[in-house]
Design a protein around this motif. Structure first.
Motif, mmCIF file in Angstrom:
data_model
loop_
_atom_site.group_PDB
_atom_site.id
_atom_site.type_symbol
_atom_site.label_atom_id
_atom_site.label_comp_id
_atom_site.label_asym_id
_atom_site.label_seq_id
_atom_site.Cartn_x
_atom_site.Cartn_y
_atom_site.Cartn_z
ATOM 1 N N TRP A 21 0.827 -1.206 0.000
ATOM 2 C CA TRP A 21 0.000 0.000 0.000
ATOM 3 C C TRP A 21 0.860 1.253 0.000
ATOM 4 O O TRP A 21 2.008 1.237 0.434
ATOM 5 N N VAL A 22 0.279 2.338 -0.506
ATOM 6 C CA VAL A 22 0.883 3.669 -0.495
ATOM 7 C C VAL A 22 -0.221 4.644 -0.100
ATOM 8 O O VAL A 22 -1.329 4.573 -0.636
ATOM 9 N N MET A 23 0.072 5.534 0.847
ATOM 10 C CA MET A 23 -0.903 6.537 1.264
ATOM 11 C C MET A 23 -0.194 7.879 1.407
ATOM 12 O O MET A 23 0.854 7.965 2.048
ATOM 13 N N THR A 24 -0.772 8.915 0.788
ATOM 14 C CA THR A 24 -0.255 10.275 0.915
ATOM 15 C C THR A 24 -1.266 11.092 1.696
ATOM 16 O O THR A 24 -2.456 11.096 1.375
ATOM 17 N N LEU A 25 -0.763 11.768 2.720
ATOM 18 C CA LEU A 25 -1.602 12.606 3.573
ATOM 19 C C LEU A 25 -1.199 14.061 3.438
ATOM 20 O O LEU A 25 -0.007 14.385 3.344
ATOM 21 N N GLU A 26 -2.190 14.932 3.422
ATOM 22 C CA GLU A 26 -1.959 16.368 3.433
ATOM 23 C C GLU A 26 -2.262 16.844 4.849
ATOM 24 O O GLU A 26 -3.358 16.607 5.367
ATOM 25 N N VAL A 27 -1.292 17.484 5.458
ATOM 26 C CA VAL A 27 -1.394 17.875 6.856
ATOM 27 C C VAL A 27 -1.462 19.395 6.947
ATOM 28 O O VAL A 27 -0.513 20.077 6.568
ATOM 29 N N PRO A 28 -2.588 19.934 7.442
ATOM 30 C CA PRO A 28 -2.631 21.383 7.652
ATOM 31 C C PRO A 28 -1.654 21.770 8.760
ATOM 32 O O PRO A 28 -1.507 21.048 9.734
ATOM 33 N N GLY A 32 0.551 26.771 6.285
ATOM 34 C CA GLY A 32 -0.028 26.242 5.054
ATOM 35 C C GLY A 32 -0.318 24.760 5.184
ATOM 36 O O GLY A 32 -0.971 24.342 6.123
ATOM 37 N N LYS A 33 0.221 23.999 4.259
ATOM 38 C CA LYS A 33 -0.001 22.556 4.271
ATOM 39 C C LYS A 33 1.305 21.832 3.984
ATOM 40 O O LYS A 33 2.170 22.343 3.301
ATOM 41 N N ALA A 34 1.409 20.638 4.527
ATOM 42 C CA ALA A 34 2.562 19.782 4.253
ATOM 43 C C ALA A 34 2.023 18.429 3.805
ATOM 44 O O ALA A 34 0.887 18.066 4.122
ATOM 45 N N MET A 35 2.804 17.691 3.063
ATOM 46 C CA MET A 35 2.409 16.364 2.613
ATOM 47 C C MET A 35 3.411 15.339 3.079
ATOM 48 O O MET A 35 4.600 15.631 3.188
ATOM 49 N N THR A 36 2.909 14.136 3.328
ATOM 50 C CA THR A 36 3.769 13.016 3.669
ATOM 51 C C THR A 36 3.231 11.767 2.995
ATOM 52 O O THR A 36 2.017 11.583 2.899
ATOM 53 N N ARG A 64 0.835 5.868 15.113
ATOM 54 C CA ARG A 64 2.291 5.969 15.149
ATOM 55 C C ARG A 64 2.779 7.415 15.028
ATOM 56 O O ARG A 64 3.908 7.721 15.410
ATOM 57 N N ASN A 65 1.941 8.273 14.448
ATOM 58 C CA ASN A 65 2.319 9.673 14.200
ATOM 59 C C ASN A 65 1.153 10.584 14.579
ATOM 60 O O ASN A 65 0.436 11.067 13.697
ATOM 61 N N PRO A 66 0.946 10.843 15.861
ATOM 62 C CA PRO A 66 -0.209 11.643 16.292
ATOM 63 C C PRO A 66 -0.297 13.026 15.633
ATOM 64 O O PRO A 66 -1.385 13.585 15.517
ATOM 65 N N GLN A 67 0.832 13.566 15.193
ATOM 66 C CA GLN A 67 0.818 14.877 14.532
ATOM 67 C C GLN A 67 0.065 14.831 13.202
ATOM 68 O O GLN A 67 -0.263 15.877 12.643
#
Length: 83
Positions: A21-28, A32-36, A64-67
């Motif tokens: 699997w691959v998942m990309t998240l956009e984090v406000p 602005g915004k960041a992606m991981t 695993r990554n509460p942020q």
């Protein structure tokens, strides 16, 4: 004519899940915004659906990554982990 035989040996791959699997998240964030993007392997339980896998993977990333809590999924792919 000189011929050579090349024999390639490989070590067995470490155990992996049946699906990749691959998942990309956009984090406000404040500026602005960041992606991981994350990836891994997953073996679904009998009767699991794609939706079950999505929820388990997303929830695992948040644990695993509460942020990442409150992030938006901009990409998700899960496919059989075989070539």
């Amino acid at each position: 004519m000189d011929t050579q035989t090349h024999q390639q040996t490989s070590t067995p791959a470490p155990a992996q899940g049946t699906h990749h699997w691959v998942m990309t998240l956009e984090v406000p964030n404040g500026s602005g915004k960041a992606m991981t993007t994350s990836n891994g392997t997953f073996t679904p339980a009998p009767g699991y659906t794609r939706a079950n896998a999505f929820t388990d993977i997303y929830d695992g990333l948040i644990q695993r990554n509460p942020q990442l809590r409150g992030s938006n999924v901009v990409f998700f792919s899960i496919e059989p982990n075989a070539l």
